[in-house]
Design a protein around this motif. Structure first.
Motif, PDB file in Angstrom:
ATOM      1  N   CYS A   1     -87.689 -61.589 -65.399  1.00 31.41           N
ATOM      2  CA  CYS A   1     -88.054 -62.791 -64.651  1.00 31.41           C
ATOM      3  C   CYS A   1     -89.105 -63.583 -65.436  1.00 31.41           C
ATOM      4  O   CYS A   1     -90.001 -63.004 -66.054  1.00 31.41           O
ATOM      5  N   TYR A   2     -89.022 -64.905 -65.403  1.00 29.19           N
ATOM      6  CA  TYR A   2     -89.945 -65.737 -66.178  1.00 29.19           C
ATOM      7  C   TYR A   2     -91.394 -65.521 -65.736  1.00 29.19           C
ATOM      8  O   TYR A   2     -92.308 -65.500 -66.567  1.00 29.19           O
ATOM      9  N   TYR A   3     -91.621 -65.382 -64.434  1.00 30.53           N
ATOM     10  CA  TYR A   3     -93.002 -65.172 -64.002  1.00 30.53           C
ATOM     11  C   TYR A   3     -93.491 -63.792 -64.416  1.00 30.53           C
ATOM     12  O   TYR A   3     -94.611 -63.645 -64.930  1.00 30.53           O
TER      13      TYR A   3
ATOM     14  N   SER B   1     -85.399 -68.737 -55.770  1.00 34.70           N
ATOM     15  CA  SER B   1     -86.404 -69.542 -56.468  1.00 34.70           C
ATOM     16  C   SER B   1     -86.436 -69.246 -57.959  1.00 34.70           C
ATOM     17  O   SER B   1     -87.231 -69.842 -58.695  1.00 34.70           O
ATOM     18  N   CYS B   2     -85.566 -68.356 -58.396  1.00 32.02           N
ATOM     19  CA  CYS B   2     -85.484 -67.972 -59.801  1.00 32.02           C
ATOM     20  C   CYS B   2     -85.133 -69.184 -60.674  1.00 32.02           C
ATOM     21  O   CYS B   2     -84.341 -70.052 -60.289  1.00 32.02           O
TER      22      CYS B   2
ATOM     23  N   MET C   1     -93.913 -67.620 -58.154  1.00 31.81           N
ATOM     24  CA  MET C   1     -94.948 -66.606 -58.375  1.00 31.81           C
ATOM     25  C   MET C   1     -95.376 -65.980 -57.048  1.00 31.81           C
ATOM     26  O   MET C   1     -95.541 -64.751 -56.959  1.00 31.81           O
ATOM     27  N   LEU C   2     -95.551 -66.813 -56.022  1.00 30.31           N
ATOM     28  CA  LEU C   2     -95.944 -66.304 -54.711  1.00 30.31           C
ATOM     29  C   LEU C   2     -94.897 -65.339 -54.174  1.00 30.31           C
ATOM     30  O   LEU C   2     -95.230 -64.231 -53.722  1.00 30.31           O
ATOM     31  N   PHE C   3     -93.631 -65.726 -54.233  1.00 32.96           N
ATOM     32  CA  PHE C   3     -92.565 -64.859 -53.734  1.00 32.96           C
ATOM     33  C   PHE C   3     -92.455 -63.590 -54.570  1.00 32.96           C
ATOM     34  O   PHE C   3     -92.106 -62.524 -54.048  1.00 32.96           O
TER      35      PHE C   3
END
Length: 272
Positions: free
Chosen positions: A111-113, A204-205, A240-242
């Motif tokens: 994942c990017y985050y 949200s990805c 990021m939050l999720f």
């Protein structure tokens, strides 16, 4: 108008040599420290629960923890095995959800985050802005194993299927009330909340945003996809939050099911 830009380097000039790792005076290290603690705690808990092979199923209300879905081992309860059971028992080191857990882990690892999070926290590449990293050189994601980060979009497709399975697990539990039929308990609310937040994280990805509208050259020719892209973009702002919230809800959901399955807690019924 006078330029405020620094003059270009002239021949013979040298850059300043700063011995300190950073000149920052704030607590720049606190973010990476909390990230290490948070991710490590989740990995340790998840690994321990996946290998425990117990207290994952509440037969009375059809609660199945997401850490064991789909349950494929020969030891699985028959009703908990949506796709049936394999004809042999799994050894202690093999999770019952051996099909889904590796892909879910790979989906989050690429994942990017999460890349940003563990690159800074674990690899210190870099630890924070304006902080010198300890590595002598930087190769990016061009070599093994980091080049495998490019497979993230494919793990996203698999994660969609697993999210559908988790949704099925949460919905089917609604039709196993205390006296049969439709019913709602605290466990149902926990499972449903977890599923909704997992969908928020999955959709949200960045790959989802690209799949929905990344290849379009003109949004005006695809109004439906533009609306989808806009909705995904709004979720993407909170990716990021999720990412962090779903780590917490996964642990809480699994812990609640484990406590009810072990008899430590009694599920409070709101309806039937």
């Amino acid at each position: 108008m006078t330029s405020t830009l620094p003059p270009p380097e002239a021949a013979g000039w040298k850059r300043a040599r700063i011995a300190q790792r950073t000149l920052r005076t704030d607590r720049w290290w606190s973010g990476p420290v909390w990230t290490v603690l948070g991710l490590t705690a989740f990995l340790v808990y998840g690994l321990a629960r996946a290998l425990q092979q117990d207290h994952y199923w509440v037969a009375e209300y059809h609660y199945l923890t997401p850490f064991y879905s789909p349950c494929l081992a020969g030891q699985c309860f028959e009703e908990a095995a949506v796709f049936g059971r394999l004809p042999w028992d799994f050894p202690w080191f093999l999770p019952f959800a051996v099909v889904s857990l590796p892909f879910l882990l790979l989906f989050r690892l690429t994942c990017y985050y999460y890349r940003k999070a563990y690159y800074r926290a674990f690899w210190q590449s870099p630890t924070a802005c304006a902080v010198r990293e300890p590595h002598g050189r930087y190769t990016g994601e061009t070599r093994f194993p980091l080049i495998l980060q490019n497979l993230h979009r494919y793990f996203f497709y698999i994660a969609i299927g697993i999210s559908l399975l988790n949704t099925y697990d949460a919905l089917i539990a609604l039709f196993h009330g205390e006296n049969g039929g439709f019913g709602i308990g605290v466990g149902n609310l926990v499972l449903l909340t977890n599923v909704v937040l997992l969908w928020c994280y999955t959709l949200s990805c960045h790959s989802c945003r690209h799949v929905v509208g990344g290849r379009l050259r003109s949004f005006s020719r695809s109004p439906a996809r533009y609306r989808m892209w806009t909705a995904v973009s709004k979720l993407n702002v909170r990716h990021m939050l999720f990412a962090w919230v779903t780590l917490g809800t996964l642990v809480l959901t699994d812990l609640y099911v484990a406590l009810v399955a072990s008899g430590t807690l009694t599920d409070l019924r709101l309806l039937n």
